[in-house]
Scaffold this motif. Structure first.
Motif, PDB file in Angstrom:
ATOM      1  N   UNK A 111      -2.450  -1.670  -3.850  1.00 33.76           N
ATOM      2  CA  UNK A 111      -2.618  -2.847  -2.993  1.00 33.76           C
ATOM      3  C   UNK A 111      -1.233  -3.448  -2.799  1.00 33.76           C
ATOM      4  N   UNK A 112      -0.672  -3.301  -1.596  1.00 33.33           N
ATOM      5  CA  UNK A 112       0.717  -3.678  -1.333  1.00 33.33           C
ATOM      6  C   UNK A 112       0.734  -4.900  -0.419  1.00 33.33           C
ATOM      7  N   UNK A 113       1.278  -5.998  -0.934  1.00 27.90           N
ATOM      8  CA  UNK A 113       1.423  -7.222  -0.149  1.00 27.90           C
ATOM      9  C   UNK A 113       2.824  -7.249   0.453  1.00 27.90           C
ATOM     10  N   UNK A 114       2.926  -7.444   1.774  1.00 25.26           N
ATOM     11  CA  UNK A 114       4.214  -7.499   2.464  1.00 25.26           C
ATOM     12  C   UNK A 114       4.662  -8.955   2.515  1.00 25.26           C
ATOM     13  N   UNK A 115       5.739  -9.264   1.772  1.00 21.91           N
ATOM     14  CA  UNK A 115       6.236 -10.632   1.712  1.00 21.91           C
ATOM     15  C   UNK A 115       7.164 -10.951   2.881  1.00 21.91           C
ATOM     16  N   UNK A 116       8.192 -10.115   3.079  1.00 21.86           N
ATOM     17  CA  UNK A 116       9.157 -10.396   4.144  1.00 21.86           C
ATOM     18  C   UNK A 116       9.911  -9.123   4.489  1.00 21.86           C
ATOM     19  N   UNK A 166       3.517   6.296  -6.437  1.00 27.87           N
ATOM     20  CA  UNK A 166       4.769   5.982  -5.748  1.00 27.87           C
ATOM     21  C   UNK A 166       4.460   5.291  -4.430  1.00 27.87           C
ATOM     22  N   UNK A 167       5.236   4.230  -4.149  1.00 27.28           N
ATOM     23  CA  UNK A 167       5.141   3.544  -2.860  1.00 27.28           C
ATOM     24  C   UNK A 167       6.478   3.722  -2.154  1.00 27.28           C
ATOM     25  N   UNK A 172       5.006  -6.706  -2.899  1.00 29.25           N
ATOM     26  CA  UNK A 172       4.390  -6.855  -4.230  1.00 29.25           C
ATOM     27  C   UNK A 172       3.291  -5.812  -4.333  1.00 29.25           C
ATOM     28  N   UNK A 173       3.334  -5.004  -5.379  1.00 31.00           N
ATOM     29  CA  UNK A 173       2.374  -3.911  -5.543  1.00 31.00           C
ATOM     30  C   UNK A 173       1.443  -4.230  -6.708  1.00 31.00           C
ATOM     31  N   UNK A 174       0.143  -4.322  -6.402  1.00 31.74           N
ATOM     32  CA  UNK A 174      -0.897  -4.569  -7.423  1.00 31.74           C
ATOM     33  C   UNK A 174      -0.577  -5.813  -8.267  1.00 31.74           C
ATOM     34  N   UNK A 175      -0.164  -6.871  -7.626  1.00 27.73           N
ATOM     35  CA  UNK A 175       0.150  -8.099  -8.357  1.00 27.73           C
ATOM     36  C   UNK A 175       0.849  -9.091  -7.457  1.00 27.73           C
ATOM     37  N   UNK A 176       1.543 -10.052  -8.080  1.00 30.37           N
ATOM     38  CA  UNK A 176       2.241 -11.083  -7.309  1.00 30.37           C
ATOM     39  C   UNK A 176       3.750 -11.025  -7.489  1.00 30.37           C
ATOM     40  N   UNK A 177       4.235 -10.147  -8.382  1.00 31.31           N
ATOM     41  CA  UNK A 177       5.680 -10.023  -8.576  1.00 31.31           C
ATOM     42  C   UNK A 177       6.266  -9.184  -7.446  1.00 31.31           C
ATOM     43  N   UNK A 178       7.216  -9.772  -6.724  1.00 30.00           N
ATOM     44  CA  UNK A 178       7.797  -9.084  -5.575  1.00 30.00           C
ATOM     45  C   UNK A 178       9.098  -8.390  -5.944  1.00 30.00           C
ATOM     46  N   UNK A 179       9.463  -7.407  -5.148  1.00 32.52           N
ATOM     47  CA  UNK A 179      10.751  -6.722  -5.290  1.00 32.52           C
ATOM     48  C   UNK A 179      11.179  -6.191  -3.927  1.00 32.52           C
ATOM     49  N   UNK A 180      12.492  -6.072  -3.784  1.00 34.03           N
ATOM     50  CA  UNK A 180      13.046  -5.577  -2.529  1.00 34.03           C
ATOM     51  C   UNK A 180      13.191  -4.051  -2.618  1.00 34.03           C
ATOM     52  N   UNK A 181      12.656  -3.365  -1.602  1.00 34.67           N
ATOM     53  CA  UNK A 181      12.745  -1.902  -1.533  1.00 34.67           C
ATOM     54  C   UNK A 181      13.460  -1.545  -0.228  1.00 34.67           C
TER      55      UNK A 181
END
Length: 297
Positions: free
Chosen positions: A238-243, A279-280, A254-263
Protein backbone atom coordinates in the motif's frame (compact mmCIF):
# COMPACT_ATOMS: atom_id res chain seq x y z
CA UNK A 1 -126.55 42.82 132.87
CA UNK A 2 -123.07 44.26 132.68
CA UNK A 3 -121.20 44.54 129.30
CA UNK A 4 -117.73 44.09 130.85
CA UNK A 5 -117.53 40.33 130.41
CA UNK A 6 -118.40 40.70 126.78
CA UNK A 7 -115.67 43.24 126.26
CA UNK A 8 -113.15 41.08 128.04
CA UNK A 9 -114.20 38.10 125.95
CA UNK A 10 -113.94 40.12 122.74
CA UNK A 11 -110.54 41.44 123.73
CA UNK A 12 -109.35 37.91 124.49
CA UNK A 13 -110.51 36.72 121.09
CA UNK A 14 -108.66 39.53 119.36
CA UNK A 15 -105.50 38.78 121.30
CA UNK A 16 -105.86 35.07 120.51
CA UNK A 17 -106.28 35.83 116.84
CA UNK A 18 -103.24 38.06 116.86
CA UNK A 19 -101.22 35.42 118.72
CA UNK A 20 -102.32 32.78 116.24
CA UNK A 21 -101.40 35.00 113.34
CA UNK A 22 -98.03 35.79 114.85
CA UNK A 23 -97.26 32.19 115.62
CA UNK A 24 -98.40 31.16 112.17
CA UNK A 25 -96.19 33.85 110.48
CA UNK A 26 -93.17 32.75 112.48
CA UNK A 27 -93.59 29.14 111.37
CA UNK A 28 -93.99 30.22 107.76
CA UNK A 29 -90.81 32.23 107.93
CA UNK A 30 -89.01 29.29 109.48
CA UNK A 31 -90.24 26.98 106.73
CA UNK A 32 -89.27 29.42 104.02
CA UNK A 33 -85.86 29.92 105.54
CA UNK A 34 -85.28 26.16 105.81
CA UNK A 35 -86.44 25.61 102.25
CA UNK A 36 -84.04 28.28 101.02
CA UNK A 37 -81.17 26.79 102.98
CA UNK A 38 -81.92 23.34 101.62
CA UNK A 39 -82.13 24.73 98.07
CA UNK A 40 -78.87 26.58 98.48
CA UNK A 41 -77.13 23.45 99.77
CA UNK A 42 -78.49 21.39 96.92
CA UNK A 43 -77.44 24.01 94.33
CA UNK A 44 -73.94 24.37 95.80
CA UNK A 45 -73.44 20.62 95.79
CA UNK A 46 -74.66 20.35 92.21
CA UNK A 47 -72.33 23.15 91.08
CA UNK A 48 -69.40 21.54 92.87
CA UNK A 49 -70.15 18.16 91.30
CA UNK A 50 -70.49 19.72 87.83
CA UNK A 51 -67.22 21.65 88.24
CA UNK A 52 -65.36 18.54 89.36
CA UNK A 53 -66.80 16.53 86.46
CA UNK A 54 -65.83 19.24 83.98
CA UNK A 55 -62.29 19.43 85.43
CA UNK A 56 -61.94 15.67 85.09
CA UNK A 57 -63.12 15.81 81.48
CA UNK A 58 -60.71 18.64 80.70
CA UNK A 59 -57.80 16.72 82.25
CA UNK A 60 -58.72 13.66 80.21
CA UNK A 61 -58.93 15.77 77.02
CA UNK A 62 -55.52 17.34 77.72
CA UNK A 63 -53.99 13.93 78.28
CA UNK A 64 -55.44 12.68 75.00
CA UNK A 65 -54.19 15.76 73.13
CA UNK A 66 -50.71 15.36 74.65
CA UNK A 67 -50.56 11.68 73.69
CA UNK A 68 -51.81 12.51 70.18
CA UNK A 69 -49.22 15.26 69.74
CA UNK A 70 -46.40 12.94 70.84
CA UNK A 71 -47.59 10.23 68.45
CA UNK A 72 -47.92 12.75 65.60
CA UNK A 73 -44.41 14.07 66.30
CA UNK A 74 -42.95 10.56 66.24
CA UNK A 75 -44.78 9.76 63.01
CA UNK A 76 -43.55 13.01 61.38
CA UNK A 77 -39.96 12.27 62.42
CA UNK A 78 -40.24 8.75 61.01
CA UNK A 79 -41.61 10.05 57.71
CA UNK A 80 -38.90 12.73 57.50
CA UNK A 81 -36.18 10.12 58.15
CA UNK A 82 -37.62 7.86 55.44
CA UNK A 83 -37.81 10.80 53.00
CA UNK A 84 -34.21 11.80 53.79
CA UNK A 85 -33.00 8.24 53.25
CA UNK A 86 -34.86 7.97 49.95
CA UNK A 87 -33.48 11.33 48.76
CA UNK A 88 -29.95 10.31 49.73
CA UNK A 89 -30.29 7.05 47.78
CA UNK A 90 -31.54 8.95 44.73
CA UNK A 91 -28.62 11.40 44.96
CA UNK A 92 -26.14 8.52 45.23
CA UNK A 93 -27.65 6.81 42.19
CA UNK A 94 -27.57 10.09 40.27
CA UNK A 95 -23.93 10.63 41.24
CA UNK A 96 -22.98 7.13 40.09
CA UNK A 97 -24.81 7.66 36.82
CA UNK A 98 -23.09 11.01 36.27
CA UNK A 99 -19.69 9.45 37.03
CA UNK A 100 -20.37 6.64 34.55
CA UNK A 101 -21.45 9.13 31.89
CA UNK A 102 -18.35 11.24 32.54
CA UNK A 103 -16.15 8.15 32.17
CA UNK A 104 -17.84 7.22 28.91
CA UNK A 105 -17.46 10.79 27.66
CA UNK A 106 -13.74 10.83 28.54
CA UNK A 107 -13.27 7.49 26.77
CA UNK A 108 -15.05 8.86 23.69
CA UNK A 109 -12.82 11.94 23.75
CA UNK A 110 -9.74 9.72 24.01
CA UNK A 111 -10.92 7.69 21.01
CA UNK A 112 -11.52 10.87 19.03
CA UNK A 113 -8.09 12.19 19.98
CA UNK A 114 -6.45 8.92 18.93
CA UNK A 115 -8.33 9.00 15.64
CA UNK A 116 -7.34 12.61 15.05
CA UNK A 117 -3.64 11.96 15.65
CA UNK A 118 -3.25 9.48 12.78
CA UNK A 119 -3.98 11.92 9.96
CA UNK A 120 -1.72 14.53 11.55
CA UNK A 121 1.20 12.13 11.49
CA UNK A 122 0.65 11.56 7.78
CA UNK A 123 3.24 12.57 5.19
CA UNK A 124 5.04 15.91 5.38
CA UNK A 125 4.59 18.79 2.99
CA UNK A 126 6.34 18.81 -0.35
CA UNK A 127 9.78 20.43 -0.12
CA UNK A 128 10.37 20.02 -3.86
CA UNK A 129 13.84 18.61 -3.25
CA UNK A 130 15.31 15.16 -2.66
CA UNK A 131 16.58 14.30 0.82
CA UNK A 132 18.44 11.68 2.76
CA UNK A 133 16.82 9.37 5.27
CA UNK A 134 16.66 10.63 8.86
CA UNK A 135 20.03 11.17 10.49
CA UNK A 136 20.82 11.72 14.16
CA UNK A 137 22.89 14.15 16.17
CA UNK A 138 26.54 14.09 15.11
CA UNK A 139 25.80 12.85 11.58
CA UNK A 140 26.25 14.81 8.34
CA UNK A 141 24.17 15.00 5.18
CA UNK A 142 26.32 15.49 2.05
CA UNK A 143 25.06 17.04 -1.20
CA UNK A 144 26.51 18.25 -4.52
CA UNK A 145 29.35 15.71 -4.41
CA UNK A 146 30.57 17.03 -1.05
CA UNK A 147 30.29 20.73 -1.83
CA UNK A 148 27.47 21.07 0.71
CA UNK A 149 27.63 19.46 4.12
CA UNK A 150 24.86 19.74 6.75
CA UNK A 151 25.90 18.59 10.23
CA UNK A 152 23.11 17.86 12.75
CA UNK A 153 23.99 19.61 16.01
CA UNK A 154 20.70 18.98 17.84
CA UNK A 155 16.96 18.62 17.25
CA UNK A 156 13.64 18.48 19.10
CA UNK A 157 10.94 16.44 17.37
CA UNK A 158 8.18 17.73 19.69
CA UNK A 159 9.18 21.37 19.26
CA UNK A 160 9.61 20.65 15.53
CA UNK A 161 13.01 22.27 14.93
CA UNK A 162 16.65 21.29 14.31
CA UNK A 163 20.02 23.03 14.62
CA UNK A 164 22.32 22.41 11.63
CA UNK A 165 25.80 23.49 10.75
CA UNK A 166 25.64 24.07 6.99
CA UNK A 167 29.16 24.48 5.55
CA UNK A 168 30.25 25.78 8.96
CA UNK A 169 27.37 28.21 9.52
CA UNK A 170 25.02 27.34 12.41
CA UNK A 171 21.31 27.73 11.62
CA UNK A 172 18.07 26.77 13.39
CA UNK A 173 15.32 25.53 11.05
CA UNK A 174 11.75 24.42 11.67
CA UNK A 175 10.41 21.47 9.72
CA UNK A 176 9.84 22.60 6.13
CA UNK A 177 12.17 25.64 6.41
CA UNK A 178 15.31 26.16 4.30
CA UNK A 179 18.55 28.09 4.36
CA UNK A 180 20.43 29.40 1.33
CA UNK A 181 23.88 28.17 0.33
CA UNK A 182 26.16 29.90 -2.19
CA UNK A 183 28.18 27.75 -4.63
CA UNK A 184 30.23 28.58 -7.70
CA UNK A 185 27.45 27.19 -9.85
CA UNK A 186 24.88 29.40 -8.10
CA UNK A 187 22.74 29.55 -4.99
CA UNK A 188 20.89 26.49 -3.69
CA UNK A 189 19.04 25.53 -0.53
CA UNK A 190 19.31 23.07 2.35
CA UNK A 191 16.04 22.21 4.08
CA UNK A 192 14.76 20.32 7.12
CA UNK A 193 12.31 18.05 5.33
CA UNK A 194 10.99 16.29 8.40
CA UNK A 195 11.57 15.53 12.10
CA UNK A 196 10.91 12.41 14.11
CA UNK A 197 12.29 10.58 17.10
CA UNK A 198 14.63 8.79 14.67
CA UNK A 199 16.30 12.05 13.67
CA UNK A 200 16.30 14.83 11.08
CA UNK A 201 15.54 14.35 7.41
CA UNK A 202 17.67 16.86 5.50
CA UNK A 203 17.05 17.76 1.86
CA UNK A 204 18.80 19.95 -0.68
CA UNK A 205 18.61 20.94 -4.33
CA UNK A 206 22.32 21.74 -4.42
CA UNK A 207 24.01 20.10 -7.42
CA UNK A 208 20.72 19.16 -9.04
CA UNK A 209 21.33 21.37 -12.09
CA UNK A 210 24.58 19.53 -12.82
CA UNK A 211 22.89 16.14 -13.18
CA UNK A 212 22.49 14.99 -16.73
CA UNK A 213 18.95 14.90 -18.03
CA UNK A 214 19.66 11.54 -19.62
CA UNK A 215 19.94 9.97 -16.17
CA UNK A 216 16.29 10.78 -15.41
CA UNK A 217 13.64 8.31 -16.65
CA UNK A 218 10.85 9.79 -18.76
CA UNK A 219 7.62 10.94 -17.18
CA UNK A 220 5.01 8.17 -16.91
CA UNK A 221 1.94 8.20 -19.13
CA UNK A 222 -0.09 6.69 -16.33
CA UNK A 223 0.64 6.92 -12.63
CA UNK A 224 -0.43 8.21 -9.26
CA UNK A 225 -0.89 11.81 -8.18
CA UNK A 226 0.11 13.24 -4.76
CA UNK A 227 -2.41 12.27 -2.08
CA UNK A 228 -3.42 9.03 -3.79
CA UNK A 229 -2.74 5.44 -2.72
CA UNK A 230 -1.40 2.72 -4.99
CA UNK A 231 -2.18 -0.93 -4.21
CA UNK A 232 0.55 -3.11 -5.68
CA UNK A 233 1.36 -6.83 -5.74
CA UNK A 234 -2.22 -7.99 -5.13
CA UNK A 235 -2.66 -5.52 -2.27
CA UNK A 236 0.41 -6.60 -0.33
CA UNK A 237 1.92 -3.15 -0.89
CA UNK A 238 0.00 0.00 0.00
CA UNK A 239 1.94 3.01 -1.32
CA UNK A 240 0.88 6.53 -0.35
CA UNK A 241 2.19 9.28 -2.68
CA UNK A 242 3.14 12.29 -0.55
CA UNK A 243 4.80 14.64 -3.05
CA UNK A 244 6.78 14.88 -6.28
CA UNK A 245 9.99 16.79 -7.05
CA UNK A 246 9.43 19.57 -9.56
CA UNK A 247 12.44 18.46 -11.56
CA UNK A 248 10.98 14.98 -11.98
CA UNK A 249 13.88 13.25 -10.29
CA UNK A 250 12.25 11.85 -7.16
CA UNK A 251 9.05 11.17 -5.26
CA UNK A 252 8.22 11.05 -1.57
CA UNK A 253 6.23 7.93 -0.70
CA UNK A 254 5.12 5.91 2.35
CA UNK A 255 4.90 2.14 2.01
CA UNK A 256 2.58 0.17 4.34
CA UNK A 257 2.63 2.91 6.97
CA UNK A 258 3.00 6.64 7.55
CA UNK A 259 6.80 6.99 7.51
CA UNK A 260 7.79 8.67 4.26
CA UNK A 261 11.03 8.50 2.29
CA UNK A 262 12.33 10.00 -0.91
CA UNK A 263 12.95 7.55 -3.77
CA UNK A 264 14.75 8.74 -6.90
CA UNK A 265 13.21 8.11 -10.25
CA UNK A 266 14.38 4.70 -11.50
CA UNK A 267 15.37 3.55 -7.99
CA UNK A 268 13.81 0.82 -5.83
CA UNK A 269 13.39 0.25 -2.12
CA UNK A 270 12.97 -3.05 -0.28
CA UNK A 271 10.17 -3.49 2.26
CA UNK A 272 8.65 -6.34 4.25
CA UNK A 273 4.98 -7.24 3.85
CA UNK A 274 4.08 -9.95 6.32
CA UNK A 275 6.37 -12.90 5.62
CA UNK A 276 7.17 -11.62 2.14
CA UNK A 277 10.08 -9.52 0.91
CA UNK A 278 8.96 -6.88 -1.59
CA UNK A 279 10.41 -4.15 -3.79
CA UNK A 280 8.80 -0.87 -4.79
CA UNK A 281 10.22 0.90 -7.84
CA UNK A 282 9.68 4.49 -8.94
CA UNK A 283 9.57 4.06 -12.70
CA UNK A 284 9.31 7.77 -13.46
CA UNK A 285 8.13 11.18 -12.23
CA UNK A 286 6.47 13.88 -14.31
CA UNK A 287 3.21 15.28 -15.61
CA UNK A 288 2.11 15.56 -11.98
CA UNK A 289 2.31 11.80 -11.52
CA UNK A 290 4.67 9.07 -10.37
CA UNK A 291 4.94 5.64 -11.92
CA UNK A 292 5.11 2.80 -9.39
CA UNK A 293 5.75 -0.93 -9.63
CA UNK A 294 5.82 -3.54 -6.89
CA UNK A 295 6.85 -7.18 -6.61
CA UNK A 296 6.93 -9.63 -3.69
CA UNK A 297 8.42 -13.11 -3.21
Amino acid sequence: MSNQPIAIAAGGMVIGVLLAVAISGSRVDTKISGALQRAEGTTSSAVTDATEAMSAQLAELEARLSDGAAAASEEAEARFAALEESFGAQLAALSESAAAQAGAFEAALADLAAAAVAPVAAPEADTQMPSLNAIGVGQTAVFAEGAVRAFVSSFDAEANYAKLSVNGEMVTLDAGASTSVSLESGDCAVSVVGLSDAGVEVGSDCGMSEMAAADVPPAPEEGYTPGSVALLSDGALRVFVSSLAQDGKSARIAVNGIDTQVVNSGASIEVAAGDQTCNVTVTGVGNGMVGLEGACN
